[in-house]
Each structure stands twice: as structure tokens, then as C-alpha cells.
Write an enzyme that holds these catalytic residues in place. Sequence first.
Site, PDB file in Angstrom:
ATOM      1  CE  LYS A 296      42.401  39.063  43.867  1.00  0.00           C
ATOM      2  NZ  LYS A 296      41.677  38.609  43.235  1.00  0.00           N
TER       3      LYS A 296
ATOM      4  CB  THR B 252      40.886  48.725  46.475  1.00  0.00           C
ATOM      5  OG1 THR B 252      40.484  49.051  45.564  1.00  0.00           O
ATOM      6  CG2 THR B 252      40.700  50.131  47.091  1.00  0.00           C
TER       7      THR B 252
ATOM      8  NE  ARG C 168      47.364  40.360  38.848  1.00  0.00           N
ATOM      9  CZ  ARG C 168      46.526  39.670  38.469  1.00  0.00           C
ATOM     10  NH1 ARG C 168      46.156  38.626  37.874  1.00  0.00           N
ATOM     11  NH2 ARG C 168      45.523  40.077  38.963  1.00  0.00           N
TER      12      ARG C 168
ATOM     13  CE  LYS D 176      39.604  44.132  36.807  1.00  0.00           C
ATOM     14  NZ  LYS D 176      41.520  42.399  37.848  1.00  0.00           N
TER      15      LYS D 176
ATOM     16  CB  ALA E 216      44.404  33.578  38.150  1.00  0.00           C
TER      17      ALA E 216
ATOM     18  CG  PHE F 198      40.652  35.105  39.359  1.00  0.00           C
ATOM     19  CD1 PHE F 198      39.637  35.990  39.878  1.00  0.00           C
ATOM     20  CD2 PHE F 198      41.257  34.914  38.361  1.00  0.00           C
ATOM     21  CE1 PHE F 198      39.456  36.557  37.909  1.00  0.00           C
ATOM     22  CE2 PHE F 198      40.959  35.511  37.328  1.00  0.00           C
ATOM     23  CZ  PHE F 198      39.331  36.658  37.042  1.00  0.00           C
TER      24      PHE F 198
ATOM     25  CG  PHE G  64      31.114  47.425  49.867  1.00  0.00           C
ATOM     26  CD1 PHE G  64      30.781  47.020  48.234  1.00  0.00           C
ATOM     27  CD2 PHE G  64      32.467  47.296  49.616  1.00  0.00           C
ATOM     28  CE1 PHE G  64      31.375  46.535  47.421  1.00  0.00           C
ATOM     29  CE2 PHE G  64      33.405  46.394  48.628  1.00  0.00           C
ATOM     30  CZ  PHE G  64      32.869  46.653  47.524  1.00  0.00           C
TER      31      PHE G  64
ATOM     32  CD1 TRP H 290      36.784  52.624  46.224  1.00  0.00           C
ATOM     33  CD2 TRP H 290      35.658  53.297  47.799  1.00  0.00           C
ATOM     34  NE1 TRP H 290      36.541  52.787  45.804  1.00  0.00           N
ATOM     35  CE2 TRP H 290      34.887  53.624  45.808  1.00  0.00           C
ATOM     36  CE3 TRP H 290      34.754  53.990  48.463  1.00  0.00           C
ATOM     37  CZ2 TRP H 290      34.271  54.136  45.705  1.00  0.00           C
ATOM     38  CZ3 TRP H 290      33.431  54.429  47.935  1.00  0.00           C
ATOM     39  CH2 TRP H 290      33.102  54.768  46.674  1.00  0.00           C
TER      40      TRP H 290
END
Length: 804
Positions: A282, A284, A306, A317, A536, A567, A655, A684
Site C-alpha cells: 500500500k 509503495t 505514517r 518488516k 491499525a 492493513f 510482481f 515498484w
Amino acid sequence: IINEILRLNEDPNVQGLAVDLPESLCSSEVLNAVKPEKDVDGLSDVNLGRLVRGDAYDCLVPPTASAVMELLEDLGGKTVLLVGAGGALGAALQCVLQREGAATLSCRWKAPQLQAKLHHADVVVVGSTKPDDVPASWIKPGTAIISCSRDLLSEKHNYDQQNHQAAENAVGSLAIAMRMQNMVKNTERWIQSQHYRKWDLRCLKLQPLSPVPSDIEISRAQSPKAVDVLAKEIGLLTDEIEIYGQTKAKVRLSLLERLKDQPDGKYVLVAGITPTPLGEGKSTVTVGLVQALTAHLNINSFACLRQPSQGPTFGVKGGAAGGGYAQVIPMEEFNLHLTGDIHAITAANNLLAAAIDARILHENTQSDKALYNRLVPVVNGVRGFSAIQLARLRRLGINKTDPGTLTEEEISKFVRLDIDPSTITWQRVVDTNDRFLRKITVGQANTEKGFVRQAQFDIAVASEIMAILALTTSLQDMKERLGKMVVANDKKGEPVTAEDLGVTGALAVLMKDAIKPTLMQTLEGTPVFVHAGPFANIAHGNSSVLADKIALKLVGEKGFVVTEAGFGADIGMEKFFNIKCRASGLVPSVVVLVATVRALKMHGGGPNVTAGAPLKKEYTEENLQLVADGCCNLQKQIQITQLFGVPVVVALNVFETDSPAEVDLVCKIAKQSGAFDAVPCNHWSAGGRGAVKLAQAVEEAANQKNSFKYLYSLELPIVEKIRIIAQKVYGAQDIELSPAAQSQVDCYTRQGFGNLPICMAKTHLSLSHQPERKGVPTGFILPISDVRASIGAGFIYPLVGTVS
């Protein structure tokens, strides 16, 4: 003098600066110290350069030069001699005279050819006092003489009044009038600069490599613009930013007042389907979308993200700045510390925790009188209540202002909060995943006199102060919210607040800088606000209302502000609409729903996806059946968005392992399921260029009719609001409250907190409360194990199942 000029340069209440000094002190160093935009005398090098170049709007003609021009008419073909007029004034005079068609000559008083030049001149402009050894007879009869010497009134001029038209004293008076005119022009320009300004953004060029390097390599390969340059490009004024290093700046809230009449831009929310533990991109997509809008479609746009917590950053992460060629730079600055907001929250939170335990200790060990002497001490022979204490007395129904008039009973009521230690809900926090602090015992030292109790540490971003920072709309609003935070109940079952403890002012002071959003940039040099970072699953999971509001003013009516909810849409988006939009009053234009083939295969029955482990072959080889089966989760999340009446665009984050057939299938099903559009994205690997089609779809969707509505009315009972979310959003059959949860609901309703929105604390890995149930679970009963309240932030949060 220069120090005083530099001070006035930075004073936002001073719009113009006139330097009135004896000639001997008017050095170029002094004149150039004045900021060009405040230079009403127009004598700085920058202003003179603009004058010579002919920039009529940007430059000011020096008042004395303007006065000379007012006195002279019809200069075409005439010869004007400037005598003793050097420096800035001489240069300005030459420029304006030549522009009017005069032939100009310049000469010093001591020059050998002075007599010859005076004899040929039609007009003589005198810049400094005439020496006695220059006779008036050198000037031919009928010549106009204009004296602009700065010491005009004290001079004895010895021109022959019979033969020459002397215009001396007129220049001084006229110059004052011309300076006033310059001041008016300057003020008009200043007023203009306070209004919204069209962006003059210089985007950074991207040259994507294949294969795509690591995020940190990409970040370090790009040279960001200096943050003050970026601020100027997007219309921020010098006194509206506070710079932290080269690449970050805090933006002051005064901007909201300056641009209050400016229409807002369009408001876009990026949400997602139920994710795998790896996340579906999200952040990205958010960054890629604004890079596409601004760097490729030339539409003003802002990303509002955020701030990442140190917990996930040093965990699986690894960062939250986006990724690949769609990220915020510099990556290390973004992910570590930033401008210290999370540290400020930690400090404020733990100050309040310390105040609670200290108050209980003192009340347990001291008499009413001793407590009163500590709380209202005698200073210089006088006792006095503070403003916060007077407010507490009013809440207790004691309308007295003199500390000497309270009865023993009133003193006891005032000094004793009577906190019941078993009801304390305020925990200490730390911004590190330190699992051994999940349960602790406090008060083991001898000095605590046996006051021992069980407590715990939460992660800093779970603090209610973080939720308040994200939802507040002003410094005053933040202070009020901090004061309302309920930390425990007293022994009668009434709520005890931070205001009762008398620490609201201290908390607000610790948070005074954290309330300002931080300005950064994407890889393509477009602006980003990073502000607040509530999780979240346990809080509302959205960046700050203030960042969104400031960004919406800065982008202008046709611009876009893209913000992200944590999320899946069932958690972050639902809370964005029901909690954040209620707090801000803002109406979203479009939802971008992020999906990946990988996550859809997992929902279709694919094997478990585990962070850190290689993906199974089902995820790296084409499997259309798995994708088709998993699209049920995407369809459900589209339906959830439609409950709120906002158009939805699906962004399929592509991807390398996704086949064209899989990509086409997802887009086709998404459109059939009610999405306005569904677009494959390659940001990406390609940066903004890879999200141009998404940006065009979002722009089109933003022009659709929007019938935004909340999911429930705040007037409904707490349990009913929980049931609506469980059934309509998660697809549960019903809810089941534990006895502890039911008793908390009754308590909050009795205390008058029943009209707050609901913030469900639930696993993000399933629509249900069971992380292993993928796709669209049905027929389940949603268990509510406990219910808590963040009264300052303004929501009730039920804990679903075993969520930590």
C-alpha cells in the site's frame, strides 16, 4: 545595524524595510543585508539587477530615482549628466533615464573634463554636495538642476537662481512619497504571496535499473533536493518551516490560517485486501501514485504517510518508506527517529504513568493537610490555585477561589483522587519490540513503601497520545483531548483523567513540536508529509488529520492528496471513514484498493505465506484457478468500500512472477464486482511512469458522483455499533461479549461515553478473528474479550478474540 536588519528580515510581521542612514554608513554590505522582498528602497544588488534586466513586477525603483523622474518631463534626445551620483543610486538613475530615451553621462566632481560635460548637459542631476571650487558659470543657462544629495536640508546651494531652474528641495519630499508608493507595492506583493501559489516544482529524474536493486541502494543513488527548496516550490513561506537537517522540515500550523479560504483538493485513500504477512504494497502504491500524478501528469499531489515505528523497522518488516522506485527518500531518515515525534509521545506517555503511581503513593502515605500543602504551597507568604486546580474545583462543584476558605471536607475532596489501582488502564510505553516487558511488576524499591502492582509496557505507537496526535485539529484541540484521557477509575467507579492529575500542560509542552507534520520527498522529488503512526490492528491506523488538511490546501482545487490506511479495507479503511473522517470533517473522493496475485492465491487456498521463508511454487508459477478462487476476498473488500458510497479503483501491484493471464483475470473480476476501474501497476520497477494508468483512473473516478456516508450513527448503543461492524464489514453471523467486556460497556455507558465511534482491535490476517481463516469466512460468531476506551482520542476499542 546589520544584526538589526537580519533580525527584521526574519520577523513575519515586518513586510518592508527602509534604511535611512548617513551616506558614510550606507555600504553595499548594509544595503545587501536587506532581504530583496523587504527592500522598499530598492538598493540591494538583487533589486538593481532586476531593474537593469527590466523585471517590472519583481523590482522596485529606488525612491530618489523615481522622484527625479517625476520632476523631469520629455527626456527624449536630451543629455543628462549625473555628477557625484555613484553606487546603487547612480546605477538606478542611469537605468531609468536611459529607458526614457535620455543620453546619460556620469562624472565625479573632481574629474578634469567636468567643465566640458557641464556645458553640454541639458539636465544636471547632483548626487552629493557641490564643492565650492566648482563655479556655477560652468553650467549653461536654462539647464535644469536636480539635487538628490542625502543631506539636502542642511546644504547651502550656491547655484545662480536667475539662470538655472533649480529643483532641489522638491526631491526630498517626493522621495518620501515614492518610498510610500514602494511600500504599498511591496505590501500588495506580500498579500499576493500569502494567497495560494501555483507550484513551480522541479521533479527529479529517475533512471530505473533492471534487475531492480535493493531499496537502500535505490535511495542512496538519488540526490534529494534541499528541503527548503522543495518547501518554496510548493508555496510554503520561509517562516512556515522549521528545518531538520538537509532533507526534513516541520511545517507550522499557521499555514492553515493563511490558506483558510483556499478550496481543498481531491482526497484519495489507499486501502487493501486482507494481506499476507509480507504486506501487499500500500505504501509503495501511495508513493507510486503521487509520483505518477505530479512528475508525469503535471498534477499537484501530496502523499500523506505514517511514521514507522522502531518495532517493525527492526523486525520482519524492515521499513515503511515504500519500496523499489516508489519510495520516500532518504530512506534511513524516514525509518529512524525522523524528527523525534515518537520519542515525544514516549516521554509524554511515561510522564503521565509516573504521575499516576506517584499520586497513589502520596495519597497512601500522607494526611489531607500535608497533601494540600504540597499541591497548593505557600509562596512568598501567599497561597494561590493554578488555573488547572480552579477547573478541578469547579468540576467538584466547589466554587471558591481563595485557598484559605476551603472546609476540611472540601480539602479532602480536592486532594484525593482515590485511584483504584486495579482499574489503571494507562501503561508505560517503549518503541522497541521488547517482549519481556509485556508483564512487569512496579514499585519494588524500598522508597515505594511496599506499593507494588502488576503493570506492563506497550509499544509507543499504541499509546493513546499517538492516536490523539493523529486525530487532533489544532494545538488547543490537542490540549483538550490530552486532558480528557481516562487513566483509571476512582474507588466510587468514576473516571480519573489526566486533567485531574494536573499534567495536561506538561503533556502539551512535550508535544508542541510533534503536532507539526514533517515534510519529505519521493524519489522523483514530489512532496510527502510524514506524521503520526498509530497501528491499525489496535488503533485507527491512519496518518494525521493535520497533515491531510495542510496538504489539501497546498495542492489547490485540482490537486490530489493521497493517504494510506493500515492493513485491509475491513480494518484501516473502516476506521478511516468512521473515526478519522468524523474527526476531520473531510470527505474522501476515491478509494484505491491494493491487491496482489500472491495474496489472492493465498485466499484461494494456497499454502501459508511466512515472512522470511521462500515462497512455495504455487506463488511463483501460473495458477488461474487459485487466483479465481481467491478473488472472493477482493470482491468482499470492494463491497465494504461500496457500503460507504465512495468509488473504488483496484490497483493490482504486479510482481515479476505474475503471468499476464493472471493479471488480466484479476482486473476483469474486479470490474465485474463493481470497481470503477482495475489497473495493473509497475511503479515498484519503473517509478511513477509505472503508475500513470492508475493515476488517470483515479483522476477520472474522482469526478464521479460521490455519496459518502458513515456506517453507523453515533447515537446507537455501543454493542449495536460493534454488531453493525462485525456483520456488515467482517461478515460475522453475530457477536458474543465476555462478561468482562459487557461490564466495561455498561460502565462506559454509565460514565457518558456511549456516543463515541468504535475502533476494533482485531487480527489483520483474516476478515474474521482467526488469522488462519482466509478468503471470505462466514457463519462465525465474533468474540469480544474486552472493551477499553480512549476518551481523549475519542473512541471505544473492543478487543476481538486474543489480539495482543
